[in-house]
Write a protein that holds these residues in place. Structure first.
Motif, short mmCIF file in Angstrom:
data_model
loop_
_atom_site.label_atom_id
_atom_site.label_comp_id
_atom_site.label_asym_id
_atom_site.label_seq_id
_atom_site.Cartn_x
_atom_site.Cartn_y
_atom_site.Cartn_z
N ASN A 1 0.80 -1.22 0.00
CA ASN A 1 0.00 0.00 0.00
C ASN A 1 0.84 1.28 0.00
O ASN A 1 0.33 2.35 -0.31
CB ASN A 1 -0.93 0.02 1.22
CG ASN A 1 -2.15 -0.86 1.03
OD1 ASN A 1 -2.66 -0.98 -0.07
ND2 ASN A 1 -2.61 -1.49 2.09
N CYS B 1 1.55 8.55 1.99
CA CYS B 1 0.55 7.51 2.22
C CYS B 1 0.22 7.38 3.71
O CYS B 1 -0.93 7.14 4.08
CB CYS B 1 1.06 6.17 1.69
SG CYS B 1 1.26 6.12 -0.10
N THR C 1 -3.44 7.95 5.40
CA THR C 1 -4.04 6.88 6.21
C THR C 1 -4.48 7.40 7.57
O THR C 1 -5.57 7.08 8.05
CB THR C 1 -3.05 5.72 6.38
OG1 THR C 1 -2.63 5.26 5.09
CG2 THR C 1 -3.67 4.57 7.16
N PRO D 1 -5.44 3.45 3.75
CA PRO D 1 -4.39 3.84 2.81
C PRO D 1 -5.02 4.33 1.50
O PRO D 1 -6.10 3.85 1.11
CB PRO D 1 -3.59 2.55 2.60
CG PRO D 1 -3.85 1.74 3.83
CD PRO D 1 -5.27 2.06 4.21
N GLU E 1 -5.55 1.45 -1.28
CA GLU E 1 -5.96 0.13 -0.80
C GLU E 1 -7.17 -0.38 -1.58
O GLU E 1 -8.17 0.32 -1.75
CB GLU E 1 -6.30 0.19 0.68
CG GLU E 1 -6.67 -1.16 1.27
CD GLU E 1 -6.98 -1.06 2.74
OE1 GLU E 1 -6.32 -1.76 3.53
OE2 GLU E 1 -7.87 -0.29 3.12
N THR F 1 -4.42 -2.63 -6.69
CA THR F 1 -3.69 -1.66 -5.86
C THR F 1 -2.48 -1.13 -6.61
O THR F 1 -2.23 0.08 -6.65
CB THR F 1 -3.26 -2.30 -4.53
OG1 THR F 1 -4.42 -2.62 -3.76
CG2 THR F 1 -2.39 -1.35 -3.72
N TYR G 1 -6.41 7.93 -6.72
CA TYR G 1 -6.96 7.85 -5.36
C TYR G 1 -7.98 8.97 -5.19
O TYR G 1 -8.10 9.85 -6.04
CB TYR G 1 -5.84 7.97 -4.31
CG TYR G 1 -5.15 9.31 -4.28
CD1 TYR G 1 -5.50 10.29 -3.37
CD2 TYR G 1 -4.14 9.60 -5.19
CE1 TYR G 1 -4.87 11.52 -3.34
CE2 TYR G 1 -3.50 10.82 -5.18
CZ TYR G 1 -3.86 11.77 -4.25
OH TYR G 1 -3.24 13.00 -4.24
#
Length: 671
Positions: free
Chosen positions: A235, A258, A262, A268, A271, A278, A287
């Motif tokens: 991740n 990251c 998180t 994350p 994820e 991923t 993301y």
């Protein structure tokens, strides 16, 4: 799909009935206490997770250094990895405790494996920095290699994240500054960590962070030479590492981004349930930034998570970023923050009138003797009963601040219970305070979830269109004689300074949006509990079979239900609906200002409660034709088609409220 958004409580938020501390919310798995949502004058120590006990198969035994003859008592297992296990060990002579990495010879039988361990030892023993786990010494016996390291009693950020799910921005800044300090030291020495993740950031007894686990760390032989091995935690891997383009200091910075994501967002950034997916998301830098993040936090994350390493913020640029320069960073965090939201005190906090009133009522804190759960519960109950008997709300007047103008607001006459008045009217005692929370569900038992941002955008468009085109009028159009019933919030309790926001729907379903973003609901018949961890994870349990990990949250949920049922009046005359006939909905977000409470729901419903006169505005779409329901100060309700108001106009009092709701939504959309 947009991530579920939620926000931790504002650090200045105080209880509705006093500024004294409440009993802390136990961490999942901690001893169960049925705490009540009323203030307690007795301070309770935060529940800490019970330390894991040594395994039966690995009894405590003595370990001897064959060269120096020193004896060590092997204690509990702290963690385990691919090659090693980490144990707590105590020097018998000095009584000093270490975290000891134990590597069986059988796991490093091949030359390159042993060389890897020796390189780790050689690299780590040369590191001396306040925020790096201290290397002490090492030795071997016939069975294992033992690496003795500084013991960090509060485990790691992974444990804190597991208990909290998300951290406040000041907490993230606190930890991030220490990580960056360690990383700058490593990079200056030409060392790449290559495995930065929550589990490798350890926290000692003084709440100081230490970067550890140098099993994948490597030196850069020259500025042009890059390590091209794919290693690290999936991740947190940078795109250039996956493309085998080399691992440089910028790759550590990517992993740090990251970590920030998180801690702030709860998961994350890349994820997924499939490793290949991923990796694809990482390579494409695909993301989602949740809407609840502050603008500086969003800018910081996007500045770090750049595909091209040279485009990423440097460590110095991160520290100079607005996220740090314009945000409060505490000098130290309380140990209780490992399992619960801390009460932070930035310099020169604004002092509200309510804080002064409660200080006058309760006086200074006095040292108390720690009490058991039953005694604590009795004390809380007595305090609330005392407040109800004295009807404190009749004796106080409050103030709200709008711009530079201070306007006195008189408490309403006691037509409702004192507790209800405190619960509803108390929310305006802080100056323009906004507190939000979120949850969502993908379970078929729940309505299709609409993101909070989409609900906001839709409502803004509808109200703008209505207010801009409707003609002047002195009265509202005729109310609909018959329409499809919808669920709305009839009662609520704000206990977000410790646990979360509780509410009762018109179908008698009880919901609690906890401070960590999780959501729990109790069915109308009180037989089922629904637990929503994220926007894709929903669990349902019979009340008789609640998992041990959810017992504490369930206790809070049940007490909220009992409290609202016994002490709060229904907020209007709208008819109740059958839960079976109407899909359950979840509270996605709630915002409190000095005048009103706004709530957004998973089916697109928007409800705004005005404190001063208890009026309510509800926008709903039961049949995809937007309805507007207005609950007047005498608790009578009237429902109109929004299109009718746009064509015929409405009374000045309703128009004023609609304009306020639009302004509030626009302010939320801009943040």
């Amino acid at each position: 799909m947009e991530l579920a958004c939620y926000t931790q409580p504002h650090p200045f938020h105080c209880s509705l009935m006093g500024s004294e501390p409440y009993p802390p919310f136990p961490a999942a798995g901690a001893a169960q206490h049925q705490h009540q949502p009323q203030p307690s004058r007795a301070r309770a120590e935060p529940q800490q997770p019970a330390p894991p006990q040594p395994r039966a198969a690995e009894p405590t035994r003595m370990i001897a250094d064959p060269l120096k003859g020193r004896l060590y008592c092997k204690g509990r297992l702290l963690g385990k990895g691919g090659f090693a296990r980490c144990y707590e060990m105590t020097d018998v002579n000095s009584n000093k405790t270490y975290a000891v990495k134990v590597i069986p010879h059988s796991r490093v039988a091949k030359p390159h494996q042993r060389e890897k361990i020796m390189n780790e030892i050689e690299l780590h023993r040369g590191l001396h920095h306040k925020h790096i786990v201290k290397f002490s010494h090492h030795f071997e016996d016939s069975e294992n290699i033992y690496i003795f390291l500084e013991h960090c009693s509060r485990k790691s950020l992974a444990h804190i994240w597991k208990a909290r799910h998300t951290l406040l921005e000041p907490e993230v800044r606190y930890y991030l500054k220490q990580i960056i300090s360690a990383l700058k030291y490593l990079h200056l020495k030409g060392i790449l960590h290559r495995d930065l993740k929550l589990g490798n950031f350890f926290v000692n007894d003084n709440m100081e962070l230490k970067v550890g686990d140098f099993g994948l760390a490597a030196r850069r032989e020259s500025m042009d030479q890059k390590k091209k091995t794919i290693c690290g935690t999936p991740n947190y891997l940078a795109p250039e590492v996956l493309h085998r383009q080399g691992h440089g200091p910028e790759s550590d910075v990517w992993s740090l981004g990251c970590v920030v994501y998180t801690l702030l967002c709860g998961n994350p950034p890349f994820e997924t349930s499939d490793l290949k997916e991923t990796y694809r998301c990482i390579k494409q830098v695909e993301y989602t930034l949740p809407a609840f993040l502050s603008t500086p936090a969003k800018q910081l994350i996007t500045g770090i998570l750049k595909r091209n390493p040279s485009d990423r913020l440097t460590l110095e640029e991160i520290l100079d970023h607005e996220f740090f320069t314009k945000g409060y960073t505490p000098d130290k965090l309380p140990p209780s923050s490992c399992v619960m939201v801390p009460e932070l005190n930035p310099p020169n906090p604004a002092k509200t009138l309510f804080a002064k009133v409660t200080k006058t009522l309760f006086g200074k804190k006095k040292p108390t003797i720690k009490k058991g759960p039953s005694e604590e519960k009795d004390d809380i109950s007595k305090l609330v009963v005392g407040l109800m008997k004295t009807s404190i709300c009749r004796q106080m007047s409050y103030k709200t601040v709008e711009g530079n103008e201070v306007t006195p607001v008189t408490c309403p006459s006691i037509s409702c219970s004192p507790v209800e008045t405190l619960a509803e009217e108390g929310s305006r005692k802080s100056v323009s305070r906004s507190i939000r929370g979120t949850a969502a569900s993908s379970c078929e038992a729940f309505e299709e979830c609409i993101p909070a941002s989409a609900v906001t955008e839709s409502a803004i468009g509808l109200l703008k269109s209505c207010l801009s085109s409707m003609p002047p009028a002195q009265r509202n159009p005729a109310s609909l004689a018959c329409h499809e019933h919808f669920a709305w919030v009839s009662k609520w309790v704000d206990y977000s300074n410790k646990y979360g926001f509780g509410y009762q729907l018109s179908n008698h379903r009880i919901g609690v949006l906890f401070n960590d973003g999780t959501h729990m609901a109790l069915s109308a018949d009180r037989k089922m509990v629904h637990y929503n961890l994220t926007n894709s994870k929903h669990f349902a349990f019979p009340m008789s079979a609640i998992p041990e990990q959810l017992q504490s949250q369930t206790s809070v949920l049940r007490y909220f239900a009992s409290y609202m049922e016994q002490h709060l009046m229904k907020g209007g005359d709208l008819p109740s609906i059958d839960e079976i006939e109407h899909p359950a909905l979840l509270l996605l977000q709630w915002v409190k200002t000095d005048q009103a409470l706004l709530m957004l729901f998973s089916n697109g419903t928007l409800q705004v409660n005005f404190y001063n006169d208890h009026t309510k505005v509800i926008l709903s779409k039961p049949d995809h034709s937007c309805l507007l329901t207005y609950v007047t100060k005498d608790r009578n309700s009237y429902t109109y088609k929004l299109s009718s108001i746009r064509e015929l106009g409405c009374s000045p009092e309703l128009q004023y409220r609609l304009k306020y709701v639009l302004k509030l939504l626009q302010e939320r959309a801009d943040t």
